[in-house]
Design an enzyme around this catalytic site. Sequence first.
Site, short mmCIF file in Angstrom:
data_model
loop_
_atom_site.label_atom_id
_atom_site.label_comp_id
_atom_site.label_asym_id
_atom_site.label_seq_id
_atom_site.Cartn_x
_atom_site.Cartn_y
_atom_site.Cartn_z
N CYS A 133 53.62 34.64 30.40
CA CYS A 133 53.18 33.27 30.15
C CYS A 133 53.13 32.94 28.66
CB CYS A 133 51.78 33.05 30.73
SG CYS A 133 51.60 33.50 32.47
N ASP A 134 52.63 33.87 27.85
CA ASP A 134 52.29 33.54 26.47
C ASP A 134 53.05 34.31 25.40
OD1 ASP A 134 50.35 31.76 27.43
OD2 ASP A 134 48.85 33.35 27.60
N CYS A 149 48.56 37.51 30.22
CA CYS A 149 49.88 37.29 30.82
C CYS A 149 50.94 37.23 29.72
CB CYS A 149 49.88 36.00 31.64
SG CYS A 149 51.48 35.63 32.39
#
Length: 307
Positions: free
Chosen positions: A137-138, A134
Amino acid sequence: MERRYDLLIIGAGPAGMSAAIYGSRAGLKTAMIEMGAPGGKLIKTHEISNWPGIKGTNGAKLASDMFEHSTHFGAEYLYGNVVRVEDGAEYKRVVCEDETVYEGKAVIVATGTQERMMNIPGEEENVGRGVSYCAVCDGAFFRNQEVVVVGGGNSALEEAMYLSEIVSKVYIVIRRDVFRADEIVQKAIENNPKIEVIRKHIPVRVEDDGNRVTGLVIKNVDTNEEQTIETHGIFPYIGLDPCTAFLEGLPVLNKYGYMEVNENCETSIKGIYGAGDVVAKPLRQVVTATNDGAVAAQHAFHAIKGI
């Protein structure tokens, strides 16, 4: 614990939330069962630019708006990890991991897909230590660093574009010498000076120093020559697998684990429907997922009411 509904929806992504809107708006006692945050892959998507009427929006924002709408007409949102669906006479039984049982006259499965792993040495033990599925996300963890995206489809290229706004450089590794993505996305990649494409290579090993990723070893598919890309961030986007393990034993899946449905999104078992990415079909997009949810819920309404 048992609770009865007219319509049970497993999954609260775009397909599930669309089904909840149509089912509850039609007057059915409706509930969505979800084991994570509502929104599905929307919450992992930086930008949505193909939702009709909106030229561009953040995926998490669209997911939030959809969720608010999905419960507006009275649909319940239930937390649960479904482990089994049982075919009954009047009611289907949905069994959760905590042994909670919900019953519904109709069940719509909208559990979507999960990202496929590369299945190479060093990958699994480095998830969360540099291997991520992701970018939204990261990606921020790798600000001003060099990262690698593996894959040549729309998802891979779109995430590479997103990462290029954060990191210093993005390497895209693809097995073939051509992309599988839409032409407009390919052009964006070609015109991005921070992205370098490495063609006809496959990942063979993730390297680390015991604490975090230090590199990705790739191999030329023609010469078998290996090389190492030094990086702390690896983002595989090489395909998806349907989340249908809880349906094993029911005659509703094809050999790849996707649900087989008719034009009404109904499976071979009357009253069990499939909607969204979990269905065997050529195009998996937000708009096609919401379409499936609407069709399934509307057909379920007519079947339940006998009209």
